[in-house]
Design an enzyme around this catalytic site. Structure first.
Site, PDB file in Angstrom:
ATOM      1  N   CYS A 198      55.789  45.267  36.030  1.00  0.00           N
ATOM      2  CA  CYS A 198      54.426  45.699  36.315  1.00  0.00           C
ATOM      3  C   CYS A 198      54.491  47.119  36.876  1.00  0.00           C
ATOM      4  O   CYS A 198      55.188  47.366  37.878  1.00  0.00           O
ATOM      5  CB  CYS A 198      53.826  44.738  37.338  1.00  0.00           C
ATOM      6  N   CYS A 252      50.691  50.315  31.596  1.00  0.00           N
ATOM      7  CA  CYS A 252      50.457  48.995  32.201  1.00  0.00           C
ATOM      8  C   CYS A 252      51.009  47.992  31.201  1.00  0.00           C
ATOM      9  O   CYS A 252      50.693  48.075  30.007  1.00  0.00           O
ATOM     10  CB  CYS A 252      48.964  48.763  32.428  1.00  0.00           C
ATOM     11  N   HIS A 291      50.308  45.074  30.553  1.00  0.00           N
ATOM     12  CA  HIS A 291      49.301  44.270  29.850  1.00  0.00           C
ATOM     13  C   HIS A 291      48.785  44.967  28.584  1.00  0.00           C
ATOM     14  O   HIS A 291      48.388  44.305  27.627  1.00  0.00           O
ATOM     15  CB  HIS A 291      48.064  44.061  30.739  1.00  0.00           C
ATOM     16  N   ASP A 346      54.934  39.700  36.979  1.00  0.00           N
ATOM     17  CA  ASP A 346      53.823  40.624  36.762  1.00  0.00           C
ATOM     18  C   ASP A 346      52.605  39.952  37.391  1.00  0.00           C
ATOM     19  O   ASP A 346      52.669  38.788  37.787  1.00  0.00           O
ATOM     20  CB  ASP A 346      53.627  40.827  35.248  1.00  0.00           C
ATOM     21  N   SER A 347      51.492  40.674  37.441  1.00  0.00           N
ATOM     22  CA  SER A 347      50.280  40.060  37.972  1.00  0.00           C
ATOM     23  C   SER A 347      49.689  39.062  36.975  1.00  0.00           C
ATOM     24  O   SER A 347      48.694  38.414  37.280  1.00  0.00           O
ATOM     25  CB  SER A 347      49.240  41.142  38.264  1.00  0.00           C
ATOM     26  N   GLU A 397      43.463  39.231  30.313  1.00  0.00           N
ATOM     27  CA  GLU A 397      43.798  37.910  30.869  1.00  0.00           C
ATOM     28  C   GLU A 397      42.805  36.831  30.419  1.00  0.00           C
ATOM     29  O   GLU A 397      43.105  35.647  30.513  1.00  0.00           O
ATOM     30  CB  GLU A 397      43.799  37.963  32.406  1.00  0.00           C
TER      31      GLU A 397
HETATM   32  N1  DGL Z   1      50.727  44.650  34.111  1.00  0.00           N
HETATM   33  C1  DGL Z   1      50.372  45.341  35.326  1.00  0.00           C
HETATM   34  C2  DGL Z   1      50.850  46.788  35.244  1.00  0.00           C
HETATM   35  O1  DGL Z   1      51.781  47.063  34.483  1.00  0.00           O
HETATM   36  C3  DGL Z   1      48.938  45.106  35.637  1.00  0.00           C
HETATM   37  C4  DGL Z   1      48.565  45.480  37.010  1.00  0.00           C
HETATM   38  C5  DGL Z   1      47.330  44.825  37.546  1.00  0.00           C
HETATM   39  O2  DGL Z   1      47.343  43.631  37.754  1.00  0.00           O
HETATM   40  O3  DGL Z   1      46.358  45.552  37.799  1.00  0.00           O
HETATM   41  O4  DGL Z   1      50.377  47.673  35.926  1.00  0.00           O
END
Ligand code: DGL
Length: 270
Positions: A76, A187, A189, A13-14, A155
């Site tokens: 993600c 998302c 997150h 993921d990011s 984050e």
């Molecule tokens: N967890 C990512 C998602 O599900 C975050 C994406 C991002 O970094 O903008 O979209």
């Protein structure tokens, strides 16, 4: 059984978002080893261009394959929307993606008025727009909103409830005007602030989490390819980050999966 059934599943993921998917996978597939990569140096993905996200996802997937992954989970929504199809064409191993739980949200909704909160990229993506057109008929209304800035707040270990509430309130107001009774968090997150999101609604709203169904999909795909690990012996979890989110990653990993190891800093070649 294939010879690489002990190889790890690469999950990325990011940032920390995909840990929710990792946690559900560990519950459903405890025999597996996992290599979790938080690409925080490149976060957020959601405000990058299509081309930038696609290139980055390609680099990260290549990295995980070089590290021996037998399957990839793009944990993600943004990266999946941008690049899952192209990754499946470019790489021969199983690649599992995620998408906002719009279908389960409509199913669970009484009023059939549902909301989706995701990154701006996901909401505007062709993949999501197609999903909306497929399901439009089954819903009374679908209100999908992009929420720039929320990934960064999640984050950041110093984020306060006040900051979250200030960012989220205008979005909650729009959902309330649309009279939704069910909200899909599109998302990975956002699950970490589910309580804070729910608390901002004046009426109760069901929140849909798809981590469990993603874990079932991972199991199905590995089984199909005879890649399931048959024993828990040697199964392990390794956490990697390209950025500076070691503390947030460790805190969440400890809480979600009782992880007691360390986070390895890495670089993924550009
Ligand atoms: N967890 C990512 C998602 O599900 C975050 C994406 C991002 O970094 O903008 O979209």
């Amino acid at each position: 059984m294939k010879s690489n059934d002990h190889a790890p599943i690469g999950v990325f993921d990011s940032g920390v978002g995909g840990l929710s998917v990792l946690s559900a996978s560990l519950n459903n597939l405890p025999n597996e080893s996992y290599l979790y990569l938080a690409d925080s140096a490149y976060a957020p993905y959601g405000d990058k261009s299509d081309k930038e996200i696609r290139q980055r996802v390609h680099q990260v997937v290549s990295y995980l394959i070089e590290r021996g992954a037998k399957a990839i989970v793009i944990a993600c929504n943004t990266a999946t929307a941008a690049a899952v199809h192209e990754c499946r064409e470019a790489f021969s191993l199983p690649i599992i993606g995620v998408e906002p739980g719009l279908k389960p949200a409509i199913k669970a909704s009484h009023s059939k008025r549902v909301g989706v909160l995701a990154t701006q990229y996901t909401v505007e993506s062709l993949k999501f727009q197609r999903l909306v057109s497929q399901l439009n008929q089954q819903a009374e209304s679908i209100t999908a909103l992009g929420c720039p800035g929320l990934v960064e707040l999640i984050e950041n270990p110093n984020t306060t409830d006040q900051q979250l509430s200030e960012l989220l309130s205008p979005f909650i107001e729009q959902f309330e005007s649309a009279e939704i009774d069910t909200l899909a968090l599109g998302c990975t997150h956002y699950g970490f602030v589910e309580k804070e999101i729910s608390a901002l609604f004046t009426k109760p709203v069901q929140v849909i989490d798809t981590s469990e169904s993603i874990a079932h999909e991972i199991k199905r795909r590995l089984k199909e390819q005879s890649l399931l690990s048959q024993s828990r012996l040697n199964s392990r979890v390794e956490l990697l980050t390209t950025g500076k989110d070691r503390d947030v990653l460790l805190e969440l990993a400890n809480r979600l999966i009782q992880f007691d190891g360390d986070v390895t800093p890495i670089e993924v070649a550009k």
